[in-house]
Write a protein that holds these residues in place. Structure first.
Motif, PDB file in Angstrom:
ATOM      1  N   ASN A 123       0.822  -1.209   0.000  1.00  0.00           N
ATOM      2  CA  ASN A 123       0.000   0.000   0.000  1.00  0.00           C
ATOM      3  C   ASN A 123       0.858   1.262   0.000  1.00  0.00           C
ATOM      4  OD1 ASN A 123      -2.415  -1.379  -0.098  1.00  0.00           O
ATOM      5  ND2 ASN A 123      -2.716  -1.345   2.111  1.00  0.00           N
ATOM      6  N   GLU A 124       2.013   1.194   0.656  1.00  0.00           N
ATOM      7  CA  GLU A 124       2.923   2.343   0.645  1.00  0.00           C
ATOM      8  C   GLU A 124       3.388   2.637  -0.784  1.00  0.00           C
ATOM      9  OE1 GLU A 124       7.038   3.800   2.817  1.00  0.00           O
ATOM     10  OE2 GLU A 124       6.762   1.669   2.397  1.00  0.00           O
ATOM     11  N   GLU A 125       3.756   1.607  -1.502  1.00  0.00           N
ATOM     12  CA  GLU A 125       4.205   1.788  -2.886  1.00  0.00           C
ATOM     13  C   GLU A 125       3.073   2.308  -3.777  1.00  0.00           C
ATOM     14  OE1 GLU A 125       7.320   1.688  -4.022  1.00  0.00           O
ATOM     15  OE2 GLU A 125       7.857   1.345  -1.930  1.00  0.00           O
ATOM     16  N   LEU A 126       1.860   1.796  -3.559  1.00  0.00           N
ATOM     17  CA  LEU A 126       0.709   2.282  -4.336  1.00  0.00           C
ATOM     18  C   LEU A 126       0.448   3.762  -4.055  1.00  0.00           C
ATOM     19  CD1 LEU A 126      -1.822  -0.686  -4.169  1.00  0.00           C
ATOM     20  CD2 LEU A 126      -0.828   0.312  -6.226  1.00  0.00           C
ATOM     21  N   ALA A 127       0.512   4.136  -2.784  1.00  0.00           N
ATOM     22  CA  ALA A 127       0.277   5.536  -2.425  1.00  0.00           C
ATOM     23  C   ALA A 127       1.341   6.433  -3.047  1.00  0.00           C
ATOM     24  CB  ALA A 127       0.251   5.699  -0.910  1.00  0.00           C
ATOM     25  N   LYS A 128       2.592   6.023  -2.987  1.00  0.00           N
ATOM     26  CA  LYS A 128       3.672   6.822  -3.583  1.00  0.00           C
ATOM     27  C   LYS A 128       3.507   6.923  -5.093  1.00  0.00           C
ATOM     28  CE  LYS A 128       7.248   6.013  -0.122  1.00  0.00           C
ATOM     29  NZ  LYS A 128       8.544   5.373   0.156  1.00  0.00           N
ATOM     30  N   LYS A 129       3.052   5.853  -5.707  1.00  0.00           N
ATOM     31  CA  LYS A 129       2.863   5.830  -7.158  1.00  0.00           C
ATOM     32  C   LYS A 129       1.766   6.809  -7.583  1.00  0.00           C
ATOM     33  CE  LYS A 129       1.538   2.612 -10.815  1.00  0.00           C
ATOM     34  NZ  LYS A 129       1.147   1.225 -11.105  1.00  0.00           N
ATOM     35  N   HIS A 130       0.747   6.971  -6.738  1.00  0.00           N
ATOM     36  CA  HIS A 130      -0.407   7.806  -7.089  1.00  0.00           C
ATOM     37  C   HIS A 130      -0.419   9.150  -6.351  1.00  0.00           C
ATOM     38  CE1 HIS A 130      -2.163   4.668  -9.517  1.00  0.00           C
ATOM     39  NE2 HIS A 130      -1.985   3.800  -8.533  1.00  0.00           N
ATOM     40  N   ILE A 131       0.746   9.663  -5.988  1.00  0.00           N
ATOM     41  CA  ILE A 131       0.842  10.957  -5.295  1.00  0.00           C
ATOM     42  C   ILE A 131       0.146  12.079  -6.069  1.00  0.00           C
ATOM     43  CG2 ILE A 131       2.498  12.787  -4.660  1.00  0.00           C
ATOM     44  CD1 ILE A 131       2.421  10.778  -2.496  1.00  0.00           C
ATOM     45  N   PRO A 132       0.314  12.217  -7.380  1.00  0.00           N
ATOM     46  CA  PRO A 132      -0.371  13.314  -8.079  1.00  0.00           C
ATOM     47  C   PRO A 132      -1.900  13.239  -7.949  1.00  0.00           C
ATOM     48  CG  PRO A 132       1.373  12.433  -9.452  1.00  0.00           C
ATOM     49  CD  PRO A 132       1.243  11.510  -8.278  1.00  0.00           C
ATOM     50  N   LEU A 133      -2.454  12.050  -8.029  1.00  0.00           N
ATOM     51  CA  LEU A 133      -3.901  11.874  -7.860  1.00  0.00           C
ATOM     52  C   LEU A 133      -4.321  12.250  -6.447  1.00  0.00           C
ATOM     53  CD1 LEU A 133      -6.694  10.787  -8.811  1.00  0.00           C
ATOM     54  CD2 LEU A 133      -5.943   8.551  -7.972  1.00  0.00           C
ATOM     55  N   ILE A 134      -3.561  11.815  -5.468  1.00  0.00           N
ATOM     56  CA  ILE A 134      -3.872  12.102  -4.062  1.00  0.00           C
ATOM     57  C   ILE A 134      -3.763  13.601  -3.796  1.00  0.00           C
ATOM     58  CG2 ILE A 134      -3.123  11.730  -1.689  1.00  0.00           C
ATOM     59  CD1 ILE A 134      -2.181   8.908  -2.628  1.00  0.00           C
ATOM     60  N   GLU A 135      -2.706  14.231  -4.306  1.00  0.00           N
ATOM     61  CA  GLU A 135      -2.544  15.679  -4.112  1.00  0.00           C
ATOM     62  C   GLU A 135      -3.709  16.455  -4.718  1.00  0.00           C
ATOM     63  OE1 GLU A 135       2.048  17.067  -3.836  1.00  0.00           O
ATOM     64  OE2 GLU A 135       1.385  16.394  -5.812  1.00  0.00           O
ATOM     65  N   GLY A 136      -4.103  16.088  -5.934  1.00  0.00           N
ATOM     66  CA  GLY A 136      -5.218  16.782  -6.584  1.00  0.00           C
ATOM     67  C   GLY A 136      -6.511  16.623  -5.804  1.00  0.00           C
ATOM     68  N   THR A 137      -6.765  15.410  -5.330  1.00  0.00           N
ATOM     69  CA  THR A 137      -7.984  15.152  -4.557  1.00  0.00           C
ATOM     70  C   THR A 137      -7.967  15.937  -3.256  1.00  0.00           C
ATOM     71  OG1 THR A 137      -8.072  12.926  -5.502  1.00  0.00           O
ATOM     72  CG2 THR A 137      -9.385  13.333  -3.527  1.00  0.00           C
ATOM     73  N   LEU A 138      -6.841  15.908  -2.540  1.00  0.00           N
ATOM     74  CA  LEU A 138      -6.753  16.640  -1.277  1.00  0.00           C
ATOM     75  C   LEU A 138      -6.894  18.143  -1.491  1.00  0.00           C
ATOM     76  CD1 LEU A 138      -3.913  14.718   0.615  1.00  0.00           C
ATOM     77  CD2 LEU A 138      -6.358  14.710   1.110  1.00  0.00           C
ATOM     78  N   HIS A 139      -6.309  18.656  -2.555  1.00  0.00           N
ATOM     79  CA  HIS A 139      -6.411  20.098  -2.805  1.00  0.00           C
ATOM     80  C   HIS A 139      -7.865  20.501  -3.066  1.00  0.00           C
ATOM     81  CE1 HIS A 139      -5.502  24.116  -4.265  1.00  0.00           C
ATOM     82  NE2 HIS A 139      -4.341  23.970  -3.660  1.00  0.00           N
ATOM     83  N   GLU A 140      -8.594  19.686  -3.816  1.00  0.00           N
ATOM     84  CA  GLU A 140     -10.018  19.971  -4.043  1.00  0.00           C
ATOM     85  C   GLU A 140     -10.794  19.977  -2.739  1.00  0.00           C
ATOM     86  OE1 GLU A 140     -11.959  17.491  -6.940  1.00  0.00           O
ATOM     87  OE2 GLU A 140     -10.256  17.647  -8.316  1.00  0.00           O
ATOM     88  N   VAL A 141     -10.561  18.991  -1.903  1.00  0.00           N
ATOM     89  CA  VAL A 141     -11.281  18.887  -0.628  1.00  0.00           C
ATOM     90  C   VAL A 141     -10.922  20.049   0.287  1.00  0.00           C
ATOM     91  CG1 VAL A 141     -11.538  17.502   1.469  1.00  0.00           C
ATOM     92  CG2 VAL A 141     -11.511  16.378  -0.753  1.00  0.00           C
ATOM     93  N   PHE A 142      -9.618  20.335   0.412  1.00  0.00           N
ATOM     94  CA  PHE A 142      -9.189  21.397   1.318  1.00  0.00           C
ATOM     95  C   PHE A 142      -9.710  22.759   0.886  1.00  0.00           C
ATOM     96  CE2 PHE A 142      -5.131  18.834   2.495  1.00  0.00           C
ATOM     97  CZ  PHE A 142      -5.892  18.005   3.297  1.00  0.00           C
ATOM     98  N   SER A 143      -9.654  23.053  -0.403  1.00  0.00           N
ATOM     99  CA  SER A 143     -10.057  24.374  -0.873  1.00  0.00           C
ATOM    100  C   SER A 143     -11.571  24.553  -0.854  1.00  0.00           C
ATOM    101  CB  SER A 143      -9.494  24.648  -2.269  1.00  0.00           C
ATOM    102  OG  SER A 143      -9.977  23.698  -3.186  1.00  0.00           O
ATOM    103  N   SER A 144     -12.322  23.488  -0.664  1.00  0.00           N
ATOM    104  CA  SER A 144     -13.785  23.623  -0.571  1.00  0.00           C
ATOM    105  C   SER A 144     -14.238  23.967   0.840  1.00  0.00           C
ATOM    106  CB  SER A 144     -14.459  22.320  -1.024  1.00  0.00           C
ATOM    107  OG  SER A 144     -14.201  21.289  -0.096  1.00  0.00           O
ATOM    108  N   SER A 145     -13.312  24.037   1.781  1.00  0.00           N
ATOM    109  CA  SER A 145     -13.646  24.345   3.170  1.00  0.00           C
ATOM    110  C   SER A 145     -13.793  25.847   3.374  1.00  0.00           C
ATOM    111  CB  SER A 145     -12.551  23.792   4.082  1.00  0.00           C
ATOM    112  OG  SER A 145     -12.927  23.941   5.426  1.00  0.00           O
ATOM    113  N   THR A 146     -14.152  26.232   4.583  1.00  0.00           N
ATOM    114  CA  THR A 146     -14.247  27.653   4.940  1.00  0.00           C
ATOM    115  C   THR A 146     -13.397  27.925   6.170  1.00  0.00           C
ATOM    116  OG1 THR A 146     -16.134  27.362   6.413  1.00  0.00           O
ATOM    117  CG2 THR A 146     -16.615  27.786   4.083  1.00  0.00           C
ATOM    118  N   ALA A 147     -13.070  29.183   6.388  1.00  0.00           N
ATOM    119  CA  ALA A 147     -12.258  29.568   7.540  1.00  0.00           C
ATOM    120  C   ALA A 147     -12.977  29.257   8.845  1.00  0.00           C
ATOM    121  CB  ALA A 147     -11.911  31.047   7.462  1.00  0.00           C
ATOM    122  N   ASP A 148     -14.303  29.421   8.861  1.00  0.00           N
ATOM    123  CA  ASP A 148     -15.066  29.143  10.077  1.00  0.00           C
ATOM    124  C   ASP A 148     -14.944  27.675  10.484  1.00  0.00           C
ATOM    125  OD1 ASP A 148     -15.881  31.783  10.157  1.00  0.00           O
ATOM    126  OD2 ASP A 148     -17.680  31.389   8.968  1.00  0.00           O
TER     127      ASP A 148
END
Length: 183
Positions: free
Chosen positions: A115-140
Motif C-alpha cells: 500500500n505504501e508503494e501504491l500511495a507513492k505511485k499515485h501521489i499526483p492523484l492524491i494531491e489533486g484530490t486533497l487540494h479539491e477537498v481542502f479548498s472547498s472548506s471555509t475559515a469558520d
C-alpha cells in the motif's frame, strides 16, 4: 634582600594560583569524561538493549485485542507506514470578514509496503484530490477542532474513492494533518 623576598612571595602565590587553577581544570576534565561515559552507556543500551516491559505490553496488546474482537471486522494487518506529501497545500478559503490563506501539511497512514508503494505511485492523484477537498472548506470550519476533524474525514473518503477507482483498493487508512496554519 627585600627584592628576593618579594620574588619568593610572588612565586609562592603563582604556585598557589596554578594549584587552584589546576584543580579546577582537573575537576572539569573529570566531569566531561563522566558525561561522555554516561552518554555512551545510555546510547549503547538504547541501541542494543532488549525489549522493555512496556514494549512487551504493546506487542501483547494486539494479540489480546484480536482474541477479544475476533467476530468484529478488523483492519488490514500490517505495519503502519506513513507517506508524506511532497509539498504543503496552500489555498485561500472564504472567511466571515475576509478571505484567509491556509497551509496544510499532510501525511497518509497506510498498512503494509504494498500500500505504501501504491500511495507513492499515485501521489499526483492524491494531491489533486486533497487540494479539491481542502479548498472547498471555509475559515469558520477550520477554526474549530470539529471542523478540522470533518475535513480530515472528508479528505479520507475522497482519497479512498479516488484510489479505489485507479488501484482497485482504498490503500489509505488515515489522512493526518501534521501542520495547519491559517492567516
Amino acid at each position: 634582600m627585600a627584592e628576593e623576598q618579594n620574588t619568593d612571595n610572588n612565586a609562592e602565590q603563582n604556585d598557589e594560583q596554578e594549584g587552584k587553577g589546576g584543580k579546577k581544570k582537573k575537576l572539569i576534565l573529570f566531569g566531561v569524561i563522566g558525561l561522555v561515559l554516561v552518554a555512551t552507556v545510555v546510547l549503547a543500551l538504547w541501541l542494543f538493549g532488549g525489549s522493555s516491559s512496556s514494549e512487551q505490553a504493546v506487542t501483547q496488546a494486539p494479540e489480546q485485542a484480536s482474541k477479544d474482537f475476533s467476530n468484529a471486522s478488523a483492519p488490514e494487518i500490517g505495519n503502519a507506514l506513513y507517506v508524506g506529501m511532497p509539498r504543503p497545500f496552500v489555498f485561500i478559503v472564504p472567511g466571515d470578514s475576509r478571505e484567509r490563506t491556509v497551509q496544510i501539511k499532510a501525511q497518509l497512514m497506510v498498512r503494509g509496503e504494498e500500500n505504501e508503494e501504491l500511495a507513492k505511485k499515485h501521489i499526483p492523484l492524491i494531491e489533486g484530490t486533497l487540494h479539491e477537498v481542502f479548498s472547498s472548506s471555509t475559515a469558520d470550519k477550520l477554526k474549530t477542532a470539529e471542523g478540522k476533524g470533518q475535513l480530515r474525514e472528508l479528505a479520507l473518503t475522497e482519497v479512498r474513492n479516488a484510489l479505489q477507482e485507479v488501484a482497485g483498493k482504498p490503500v489509505v487508512e488515515q489522512v493526518l494533518f501534521t501542520s495547519l496554519v491559517m492567516q
